[in-house]
Design a protein around this motif. Structure first.
Motif, PDB file in Angstrom:
ATOM      1  N   VAL A   1       0.876  -1.174   0.000  1.00  0.00           N
ATOM      2  CA  VAL A   1       0.000   0.000   0.000  1.00  0.00           C
ATOM      3  C   VAL A   1       0.912   1.222   0.000  1.00  0.00           C
ATOM      4  O   VAL A   1       1.361   1.680   1.048  1.00  0.00           O
ATOM      5  CB  VAL A   1      -0.928  -0.001   1.223  1.00  0.00           C
ATOM      6  CG1 VAL A   1      -1.834   1.232   1.204  1.00  0.00           C
ATOM      7  CG2 VAL A   1      -1.763  -1.274   1.248  1.00  0.00           C
ATOM      8  N   THR A   2       1.213   1.720  -1.165  1.00  0.00           N
ATOM      9  CA  THR A   2       2.216   2.781  -1.275  1.00  0.00           C
ATOM     10  C   THR A   2       1.651   4.168  -1.074  1.00  0.00           C
ATOM     11  O   THR A   2       2.387   5.093  -0.713  1.00  0.00           O
ATOM     12  CB  THR A   2       2.907   2.709  -2.652  1.00  0.00           C
ATOM     13  OG1 THR A   2       1.906   2.785  -3.674  1.00  0.00           O
ATOM     14  CG2 THR A   2       3.687   1.416  -2.788  1.00  0.00           C
ATOM     15  N   ASP A   3       0.337   4.333  -1.312  1.00  0.00           N
ATOM     16  CA  ASP A   3      -0.245   5.676  -1.233  1.00  0.00           C
ATOM     17  C   ASP A   3      -1.469   5.664  -0.335  1.00  0.00           C
ATOM     18  O   ASP A   3      -2.420   4.917  -0.590  1.00  0.00           O
ATOM     19  CB  ASP A   3      -0.630   6.167  -2.630  1.00  0.00           C
ATOM     20  CG  ASP A   3      -1.173   7.597  -2.596  1.00  0.00           C
ATOM     21  OD1 ASP A   3      -2.387   7.752  -2.359  1.00  0.00           O
ATOM     22  OD2 ASP A   3      -0.389   8.535  -2.788  1.00  0.00           O
TER      23      ASP A   3
ATOM     24  N   GLY B   1      -2.723  10.542  -0.096  1.00  0.00           N
ATOM     25  CA  GLY B   1      -1.766  11.343  -0.836  1.00  0.00           C
ATOM     26  C   GLY B   1      -0.340  11.263  -0.346  1.00  0.00           C
ATOM     27  O   GLY B   1       0.535  11.949  -0.871  1.00  0.00           O
ATOM     28  N   ALA B   2      -0.094  10.417   0.650  1.00  0.00           N
ATOM     29  CA  ALA B   2       1.257  10.264   1.194  1.00  0.00           C
ATOM     30  C   ALA B   2       1.813   8.894   0.824  1.00  0.00           C
ATOM     31  O   ALA B   2       1.079   7.900   0.791  1.00  0.00           O
ATOM     32  CB  ALA B   2       1.240  10.428   2.711  1.00  0.00           C
ATOM     33  N   ARG B   3       3.101   8.838   0.551  1.00  0.00           N
ATOM     34  CA  ARG B   3       3.747   7.577   0.211  1.00  0.00           C
ATOM     35  C   ARG B   3       4.280   6.939   1.491  1.00  0.00           C
ATOM     36  O   ARG B   3       5.109   7.513   2.195  1.00  0.00           O
ATOM     37  CB  ARG B   3       4.887   7.801  -0.782  1.00  0.00           C
ATOM     38  CG  ARG B   3       5.526   6.493  -1.247  1.00  0.00           C
ATOM     39  CD  ARG B   3       6.530   6.707  -2.366  1.00  0.00           C
ATOM     40  NE  ARG B   3       7.083   5.448  -2.818  1.00  0.00           N
ATOM     41  CZ  ARG B   3       6.487   4.631  -3.684  1.00  0.00           C
ATOM     42  NH1 ARG B   3       5.321   4.963  -4.196  1.00  0.00           N
ATOM     43  NH2 ARG B   3       7.066   3.490  -4.048  1.00  0.00           N
ATOM     44  N   LEU B   4       3.808   5.725   1.779  1.00  0.00           N
ATOM     45  CA  LEU B   4       4.206   5.040   3.004  1.00  0.00           C
ATOM     46  C   LEU B   4       5.585   4.403   2.848  1.00  0.00           C
ATOM     47  O   LEU B   4       5.923   3.880   1.779  1.00  0.00           O
ATOM     48  CB  LEU B   4       3.206   3.942   3.355  1.00  0.00           C
ATOM     49  CG  LEU B   4       1.771   4.349   3.665  1.00  0.00           C
ATOM     50  CD1 LEU B   4       0.973   3.129   4.101  1.00  0.00           C
ATOM     51  CD2 LEU B   4       1.724   5.430   4.731  1.00  0.00           C
ATOM     52  N   PRO B   5       6.376   4.391   3.910  1.00  0.00           N
ATOM     53  CA  PRO B   5       7.625   3.629   3.884  1.00  0.00           C
ATOM     54  C   PRO B   5       7.324   2.136   3.877  1.00  0.00           C
ATOM     55  O   PRO B   5       6.231   1.705   4.268  1.00  0.00           O
ATOM     56  CB  PRO B   5       8.323   4.053   5.188  1.00  0.00           C
ATOM     57  CG  PRO B   5       7.217   4.490   6.088  1.00  0.00           C
ATOM     58  CD  PRO B   5       6.164   5.080   5.202  1.00  0.00           C
ATOM     59  N   ASP B   6       8.283   1.338   3.457  1.00  0.00           N
ATOM     60  CA  ASP B   6       8.067  -0.098   3.275  1.00  0.00           C
ATOM     61  C   ASP B   6       7.576  -0.788   4.544  1.00  0.00           C
ATOM     62  O   ASP B   6       6.769  -1.723   4.467  1.00  0.00           O
ATOM     63  CB  ASP B   6       9.355  -0.780   2.801  1.00  0.00           C
ATOM     64  CG  ASP B   6       9.674  -0.467   1.346  1.00  0.00           C
ATOM     65  OD1 ASP B   6       8.787   0.094   0.657  1.00  0.00           O
ATOM     66  OD2 ASP B   6      10.793  -0.773   0.908  1.00  0.00           O
TER      67      ASP B   6
ATOM     68  N   ALA C   1       3.947  -0.008   4.408  1.00  0.00           N
ATOM     69  CA  ALA C   1       3.316  -0.361   3.132  1.00  0.00           C
ATOM     70  C   ALA C   1       3.117  -1.865   2.997  1.00  0.00           C
ATOM     71  O   ALA C   1       2.196  -2.323   2.310  1.00  0.00           O
ATOM     72  CB  ALA C   1       4.160   0.156   1.968  1.00  0.00           C
TER      73      ALA C   1
ATOM     74  N   HIS D   1      -6.652  -2.537   3.781  1.00  0.00           N
ATOM     75  CA  HIS D   1      -6.801  -1.566   2.698  1.00  0.00           C
ATOM     76  C   HIS D   1      -7.573  -2.193   1.545  1.00  0.00           C
ATOM     77  O   HIS D   1      -8.469  -1.571   0.963  1.00  0.00           O
ATOM     78  CB  HIS D   1      -5.426  -1.093   2.238  1.00  0.00           C
ATOM     79  CG  HIS D   1      -5.464  -0.051   1.155  1.00  0.00           C
ATOM     80  ND1 HIS D   1      -5.517  -0.382  -0.180  1.00  0.00           N
ATOM     81  CD2 HIS D   1      -5.466   1.306   1.207  1.00  0.00           C
ATOM     82  CE1 HIS D   1      -5.545   0.721  -0.907  1.00  0.00           C
ATOM     83  NE2 HIS D   1      -5.526   1.753  -0.093  1.00  0.00           N
TER      84      HIS D   1
END
Length: 286
Positions: free
Chosen positions: A13-15, A18-23, A26, A35
Motif C-alpha cells: 500500500v504505497t499511497d 496522498g502520502a507515500r508510506l515507507p516499506d 506499506a 486496505h
C-alpha cells in the motif's frame, strides 16, 4: 514468529491520503489486507518508526450491500493504528494537535489501535492535555488479527468437512450458527462469502467456518467460525478452519481472521494451523 509478505505477490500500500508510506508500513499485513478489504477512504495518515495511524472517513458500502458502518455520519471518522502502543499514543496526540491547528478535530466514532494505547495515553496525555475522546474511556474490547500465507496440513476429521452450497445452505447455516456462534460477525447471507461445515453421522452440521471474499483477488477474511458447544473438543473447529484456509490460499496469497483476545481455545487452534498474530488490538465503538 512474524508474518512476512515479501515474495507472496501482494501489492504494498504505497499511497494513503496522498502520502507515500515507507516499506515497513506499506507491507504491514494488516495494512495490505485491510486496505484491500475496506477500500480505504483515508483523509489523513501519520507515522513514525514505531506506529502508523490512519484516519478514515465514515462511509457506507458503495456496492449497495451491507454498510461498513452501522450508520452514515458525514462528520464522523474512524481510526486504525498498527505498530506499538507507545507509538500509536504519540501519533494520536500529534494528530489532535495538527488537526486543531487546521480548525479540525478527530471526531472518532470507531477505532482499533495497538493494544496498550489507552494505558500509554494515560502516561503521555498529561504532558499534552487530557486524552482525546473516546480514548479517555476504557476500550470496549481487545482482539487479535491473525494471518497466514501457508496452507495447513490435513486435520483429523476433515473428511467430514464439505463446502456448503445449494438452495438450502444459507438456512441450514443460520440454524447451525444460532447454536455454534450466535454472535459471529460474518452473516450467512453475506454476498460473495463461502462456507464450510462439519457433519455428524446423522448429517447434522456441528461446526462451520465462513470466508468473506468481498474484494476479488484480495486476501480472504475468515469469520463466524463455531462449533456446537456439545461437540467441542473434537477438533471440529480445526477441521473447518483448515479447509477454509486451504481454499483461500488456492485463490489468494493471504488468509486472515480476527479473534477476541480472551478466546484461548481458538488461539491454540489457529496457531496450530500456522496462523500468526500480526497485530494485537484494542477497540472503541459507539
Amino acid at each position: 514468529m512474524t508474518l512476512a509478505l515479501d515474495g507472496h505477490g501482494l501489492a504494498p500500500v504505497t499511497d494513503v491520503a496522498g502520502a507515500r508510506l515507507p516499506d515497513r508500513w506499506a507491507l504491514h499485513p494488516v495494512v495490505v489486507a485491510e486496505h484491500a478489504f475496506h477500500g480505504w477512504d483515508a483523509s489523513h495518515v501519520w507515522w513514525d518508526d514505531d506506529a502508523l495511524l490512519v484516519r478514515l472517513r465514515w462511509r457506507e458500502r458503495t456496492d449497495g450491500e451491507r454498510p461498513f458502518a452501522v450508520e452514515a455520519d458525514a462528520a464522523g471518522t474512524s481510526l486504525l493504528g498498527v505498530g506499538t502502543a507507545d507509538g500509536a499514543a504519540r501519533l494520536l496526540l500529534r494528530a489532535r494537535t495538527e488537526l486543531r491547528s487546521q480548525g479540525d478535530a478527530l471526531r472518532v466514532r470507531r477505532a482499533s489501535l495497538p493494544r496498550g494505547t489507552h494505558a500509554a495515553l494515560a502516561v503521555q496525555a498529561p504532558r499534552a492535555g487530557a486524552a482525546p475522546e473516546p480514548f479517555d474511556r476504557q476500550p470496549a474490547g481487545a482482539w487479535d488479527w491473525f494471518g497466514t500465507t501457508a496452507a495447513p496440513g490435513a486435520q483429523p476429521g476433515e473428511e467430514r468437512v464439505a463446502e456448503l452450497d445449494g438452495p438450502h445452505a444459507r438456512d441450514e447455516l443460520a440454524r447451525a450458527l444460532a447454536v455454534a456462534n450466535p454472535h459471529g460477525e460474518l452473516p450467512p447471507d453475506e454476498p460473495r462469502s463461502r462456507w464450510w461445515g462439519w457433519r455428524d453421522d446423522a448429517g447434522v452440521l456441528r461446526g462451520v467456518a465462513g470466508a468473506s471474499r468481498r474484494v476479488s483477488g484480495q486476501p480472504w477474511v475468515l469469520g463466524s467460525i463455531g462449533t456446537d458447544p456439545a461437540w467441542r473438543g473434537r477438533g471440529i473447529a480445526a477441521a473447518v478452519t483448515a479447509a477454509a484456509t486451504r481454499a483461500g490460499l488456492h485463490e489468494v496469497a493471504l488468509v486472515t481472521l480476527g479473534m477476541y483476545a480472551d478466546n484461548d481455545a481458538a488461539r491454540r487452534v489457529y496457531l496450530r494451523l500456522g496462523y500468526v498474530v500480526a497485530q494485537r488490538f484494542e477497540s472503541w465503538r459507539p
